[in-house]
Scaffold this active site. Structure first.
Site, PDB file in Angstrom:
ATOM      1  N   LEU A   1       0.886  -1.163   0.000  1.00  0.00           N
ATOM      2  CA  LEU A   1       0.000   0.000   0.000  1.00  0.00           C
ATOM      3  C   LEU A   1       0.923   1.212   0.000  1.00  0.00           C
ATOM      4  CD1 LEU A   1      -2.692  -0.969   2.697  1.00  0.00           C
ATOM      5  CD2 LEU A   1      -2.936  -0.996   0.211  1.00  0.00           C
ATOM      6  N   ASP A   2       0.503   2.278  -0.656  1.00  0.00           N
ATOM      7  CA  ASP A   2       1.319   3.498  -0.653  1.00  0.00           C
ATOM      8  C   ASP A   2       1.509   3.984   0.777  1.00  0.00           C
ATOM      9  OD1 ASP A   2       1.288   3.416  -3.408  1.00  0.00           O
ATOM     10  OD2 ASP A   2      -0.402   4.807  -3.579  1.00  0.00           O
ATOM     11  N   LYS A   3       2.524   4.814   0.944  1.00  0.00           N
ATOM     12  CA  LYS A   3       2.824   5.321   2.287  1.00  0.00           C
ATOM     13  C   LYS A   3       1.609   6.014   2.917  1.00  0.00           C
ATOM     14  CE  LYS A   3       6.465   7.813   4.698  1.00  0.00           C
ATOM     15  NZ  LYS A   3       7.621   8.706   4.580  1.00  0.00           N
TER      16      LYS A   3
ATOM     17  N   LYS B   1      -5.100   5.483  -7.635  1.00  0.00           N
ATOM     18  CA  LYS B   1      -4.862   6.921  -7.846  1.00  0.00           C
ATOM     19  C   LYS B   1      -4.745   7.237  -9.338  1.00  0.00           C
ATOM     20  CE  LYS B   1      -2.528   7.436  -3.433  1.00  0.00           C
ATOM     21  NZ  LYS B   1      -1.239   7.319  -2.778  1.00  0.00           N
TER      22      LYS B   1
END
Ligand code: URA
Length: 234
Positions: free
Chosen positions: A104-106, A189
């Site tokens: 997962l992105d930060k 995104k």
């Protein structure tokens, strides 16, 4: 050779080394039917019958940990500068070979599986296995019908092709639910970007049939039950 009894019990999610040490010294643990009060006694879990308070400890070859990932933490095993999800694991769940299955992105929060089972991770992440991941996104503009249709048709954007997924608006149209089976870099995104929209917040809610335990606060984790492990592929 074997391994230390306290280390083994701890690796099975039965408590910190200190807690299981106390349990062993109090006489709550038997090995092959005999009480073993030395936390440092060497055991071979695959060959020995180990019981805690009269209940067999089923040897788990792999650990499956659900984390509610907070924002600001990297989905990585180690990093020189930033905190990683493995740094957040309580001591009793730390085990060599653990890694986050899928990144997962930060700034993304929510359901993250941490395991030492490479095969399960591979199957879970392979788009061919059709394990859908469900995300909740807050957007800077409302979700409309054209967005939903574009997501179901699949999206081409900046030289990338994203496989068809599903998008539907929440009660508040600035909230979108997205279901995709791929896990490409910044995928949700980017798919919204292709529609001219910006994701302000992103949270993963489900992987296959496995749902985020909403009682877990951000940064908290717990072991999956065997049924939950199965539910990933349901
Ligand atoms: N899609 C993204 O854009 N980010 C994530 O962290 C997960 C899916």
């Amino acid at each position: 050779m074997g391994e230390r009894l306290d280390k083994f019990l701890s690796s099975q999610g039965l408590g910190t080394r200190k807690e299981v040490g106390k349990l062993v010294r109090s006489g709550g643990v038997t090995v092959d039917g005999k009480p073993e009060k030395d936390p440092g006694a060497k055991v071979e879990p695959e060959q020995m019958a180990i019981e805690v308070n009269g209940r067999p400890v089923c040897y788990r070859e792999h650990l499956y940990i659900m984390m509610n990932k907070p924002a600001g933490v990297l989905s990585a095993t180690e990093d020189r500068h930033a905190q990683t999800v493995l740094d957040l694991l309580p001591e009793d769940l730390r085990r060599r070979g653990l890694f986050p299955a899928g990144r997962l992105d930060k700034d993304t929060t929510g359901l993250l599986l941490i395991t030492d089972d490479g095969e399960l991770a591979h199957n879970m992440l392979s788009p061919k296995k059709h394990v859908y991941k469900l995300y909740f996104a807050k957007l800077d503009a409302p979700v409309n019908r054209e967005d939903e249709e574009a997501f179901s048709a699949g999206i081409r954007w900046q030289g990338e092709t994203y496989a068809p997924g599903r998008l539907w608006a929440g009660e508040d149209p600035f909230y979108g639910f997205v279901e995709i089976r791929e896990g490409r870099f910044h995928q949700v995104k980017r798919m919204f970007e292709a529609r001219g929209k910006t994701v302000l917040e992103l949270k993963r809610l489900k992987i296959g049939g496995l749902q985020l335990d909403e009682t877990l606060g951000e940064g908290e984790c717990r072991l999956l039950t065997p049924q939950e492990v199965q539910s990933i592929f349901r």
